[in-house]
Design a protein around this motif. Sequence first.
Motif, PDB file in Angstrom:
ATOM      1  N   GLY A 130      38.243  40.071  13.957  1.00  0.00           N
ATOM      2  CA  GLY A 130      37.418  39.413  14.780  1.00  0.00           C
ATOM      3  C   GLY A 130      37.866  37.883  14.936  1.00  0.00           C
ATOM      4  O   GLY A 130      37.154  36.898  16.328  1.00  0.00           O
ATOM      5  N   ILE A 131      39.233  37.862  13.726  1.00  0.00           N
ATOM      6  CA  ILE A 131      39.095  35.863  14.236  1.00  0.00           C
ATOM      7  C   ILE A 131      39.612  35.869  14.922  1.00  0.00           C
ATOM      8  O   ILE A 131      38.841  34.306  15.982  1.00  0.00           O
ATOM      9  CB  ILE A 131      39.938  36.119  12.805  1.00  0.00           C
ATOM     10  N   GLY A 132      40.588  36.105  16.069  1.00  0.00           N
ATOM     11  CA  GLY A 132      41.703  35.603  17.303  1.00  0.00           C
ATOM     12  C   GLY A 132      39.852  35.546  17.771  1.00  0.00           C
ATOM     13  O   GLY A 132      39.714  33.887  18.884  1.00  0.00           O
ATOM     14  N   PRO A 133      39.623  36.311  18.653  1.00  0.00           N
ATOM     15  CA  PRO A 133      38.009  36.182  19.612  1.00  0.00           C
ATOM     16  C   PRO A 133      37.111  35.231  19.147  1.00  0.00           C
ATOM     17  O   PRO A 133      36.928  34.522  19.832  1.00  0.00           O
ATOM     18  CB  PRO A 133      37.794  37.646  20.051  1.00  0.00           C
ATOM     19  N   MET A 226      53.134  30.457   7.249  1.00  0.00           N
ATOM     20  CA  MET A 226      53.969  31.254   8.195  1.00  0.00           C
ATOM     21  C   MET A 226      53.127  31.627   9.192  1.00  0.00           C
ATOM     22  O   MET A 226      53.643  32.399  10.330  1.00  0.00           O
ATOM     23  CB  MET A 226      54.675  31.992   8.254  1.00  0.00           C
ATOM     24  N   LEU A 227      51.933  31.462   9.088  1.00  0.00           N
ATOM     25  CA  LEU A 227      51.180  32.130   9.276  1.00  0.00           C
ATOM     26  C   LEU A 227      49.949  31.235  10.683  1.00  0.00           C
ATOM     27  O   LEU A 227      49.082  31.851  11.142  1.00  0.00           O
ATOM     28  CB  LEU A 227      49.411  32.924   8.592  1.00  0.00           C
ATOM     29  N   ASP A 228      50.093  30.044  10.754  1.00  0.00           N
ATOM     30  CA  ASP A 228      49.830  28.887  11.044  1.00  0.00           C
ATOM     31  C   ASP A 228      50.000  28.524  12.743  1.00  0.00           C
ATOM     32  O   ASP A 228      50.980  29.399  12.967  1.00  0.00           O
ATOM     33  CB  ASP A 228      49.812  27.250  10.770  1.00  0.00           C
TER      34      ASP A 228
HETATM   35  P1  IMP Z   1      44.279  37.697  12.153  1.00  0.00           P
HETATM   36  O1  IMP Z   1      44.386  37.168  11.522  1.00  0.00           O
HETATM   37  O2  IMP Z   1      43.494  39.168  11.771  1.00  0.00           O
HETATM   38  O3  IMP Z   1      43.839  37.881  13.187  1.00  0.00           O
HETATM   39  O4  IMP Z   1      45.342  38.443  11.725  1.00  0.00           O
HETATM   40  C1  IMP Z   1      46.813  37.851  12.450  1.00  0.00           C
HETATM   41  C2  IMP Z   1      47.699  38.010  11.453  1.00  0.00           C
HETATM   42  O5  IMP Z   1      47.607  37.033  10.080  1.00  0.00           O
HETATM   43  C3  IMP Z   1      48.391  39.476  10.910  1.00  0.00           C
HETATM   44  O6  IMP Z   1      49.605  39.508  10.731  1.00  0.00           O
HETATM   45  C4  IMP Z   1      47.285  39.492  10.036  1.00  0.00           C
HETATM   46  O7  IMP Z   1      48.544  40.421   9.848  1.00  0.00           O
HETATM   47  C5  IMP Z   1      48.014  38.283   9.633  1.00  0.00           C
HETATM   48  N1  IMP Z   1      46.942  38.075   7.455  1.00  0.00           N
HETATM   49  C6  IMP Z   1      45.226  37.430   8.423  1.00  0.00           C
HETATM   50  N2  IMP Z   1      44.661  37.390   7.308  1.00  0.00           N
HETATM   51  C7  IMP Z   1      45.875  37.547   6.454  1.00  0.00           C
HETATM   52  C8  IMP Z   1      45.906  37.830   4.646  1.00  0.00           C
HETATM   53  O8  IMP Z   1      45.002  36.616   4.015  1.00  0.00           O
HETATM   54  N3  IMP Z   1      46.604  37.655   4.507  1.00  0.00           N
HETATM   55  C9  IMP Z   1      47.947  38.450   5.009  1.00  0.00           C
HETATM   56  N4  IMP Z   1      48.139  38.354   6.516  1.00  0.00           N
HETATM   57  C10 IMP Z   1      47.326  37.956   6.725  1.00  0.00           C
END
Ligand code: IMP
Length: 427
Positions: A130-133, A226-228
């Motif tokens: 539920g992070i995105g929402p 890179m996930l920012d």
């Molecule tokens: P969310 O953060 O659950 O919305 O996921 C978004 C993206 O970030 C997806 O590709 C997840 O696999 C990645 N992600 C989220 N948290 C982590 C983490 O702690 N480690 C690695 N990837 C993550």
Amino acid sequence: MNRVVVGAQWGDEGKAKITDILAQDADLIIRYQGGCNAGHTVVANNTTYKFHLIPSGILYKNKICLIGPGTVILPEYFEKELNELLSQGVDVSGLRVSPLASITMPYHTEVDGYSEDNASKGKIGTTKKGIGPTYTDKMARIGLKIQDLYSEETLNEKLDIILPLKNKQLTEVYGLAPYSKDKILELCKKYAEIFKPYVWFDWQKNLENAKEQGSSVLFEGAQGVMLDVDYGTYPFVTSSNPIGGGACTGSGFGPKMIDEVIGVAKAYVTRVGEGPFVTELDNEIGKKIQSIGHEFGVTTGRPRRCGWFDAVTMRYAVLVGGLTSVALTKVDVFDTFDEIKVCYAYRDKRNGKIYDAYPTDVFMHKYLEPVYETHKGWGVNVSGIRSYEKLPENCKKYLTRLEELIGAPISIVSVGPDREQTIFKVS
Ligand code: IMP
């Protein structure tokens, strides 16, 4: 000394171990973004502890560990993590939760799950927590904060605005069931009880004191540069700011109060979920890295995609992440490798164009291939080595070359999961 620990790749770089070590010198540890999407493993005193949201600094006595204003909290998951730590005998009296942190409601996880399961195209591969929402609602100004749980009046006023909108969205866009106000109020009552012993209501006074007394603060980032959401491989990103700058917005500390930003990176690269990954190894070498490095997600159990070290993204991470040095982890995974490759540029397969700066249009990454240089392996088990000088020559050459390519010093080298398996490079 106020330090930020940031993931410099796509998460899972071994931040927890580095944070755990640096936490020894800190009085206050603040997790500044993300939620229980993160999975951190710390091995200490022969025990393995798993963290998702609670700062791993809780393993030390007499430290305040704050789940900061920039985070999102799934209450049931928080409770589960807390109970697991308690059952392992961890003293959680230093745990604090910011009243300003956002709450992940059941409809957020439902929407996350629905979006992932029903996306024919554009699947992100989220953790479905539920992070995105939750961040979407925060930005749309229809989110609930921890402090709301303790004011019936506020909660009622807010829910009268939020629920009609939310229910319209749930039913008409997602085909999901609506929520009654009574149901949400009942949940909030339960949540209020869960958080009550930990909410840091007097945080302003405490932060003023911490600033005045020159307390050392460690800012703990989750995921990676890179996930920012602004700088990562958008849209294949998380919905917050793991970069060094995120430590300020997510904690209430200003940029001038930060002395160091340590970027944690593996000696190779992993990624979970969807999205581009130019150095990905879909072959035996990738499988070897995955198996030796135990590359399976802590939160989801998913196998992680593996590839060679990518100096192009890493140089970019140094730049936008504001990194002042790097902690390189899992160097021991290469002990049995004859050759180790490092990607120093990308080549466009269509026209041979070389990119040494990171191309931010990730939809074009399918046309890119890595340009590698090859380093000789060291063929020695480095996991017992404790000083930089004693590392094998080939290993030191490899590390020195990485420093040149990424434009930042490597200040810490990790050669195993244990606290002791850490080498501090004195420059
Ligand atoms: P969310 O953060 O659950 O919305 O996921 C978004 C993206 O970030 C997806 O590709 C997840 O696999 C990645 N992600 C989220 N948290 C982590 C983490 O702690 N480690 C690695 N990837 C993550």
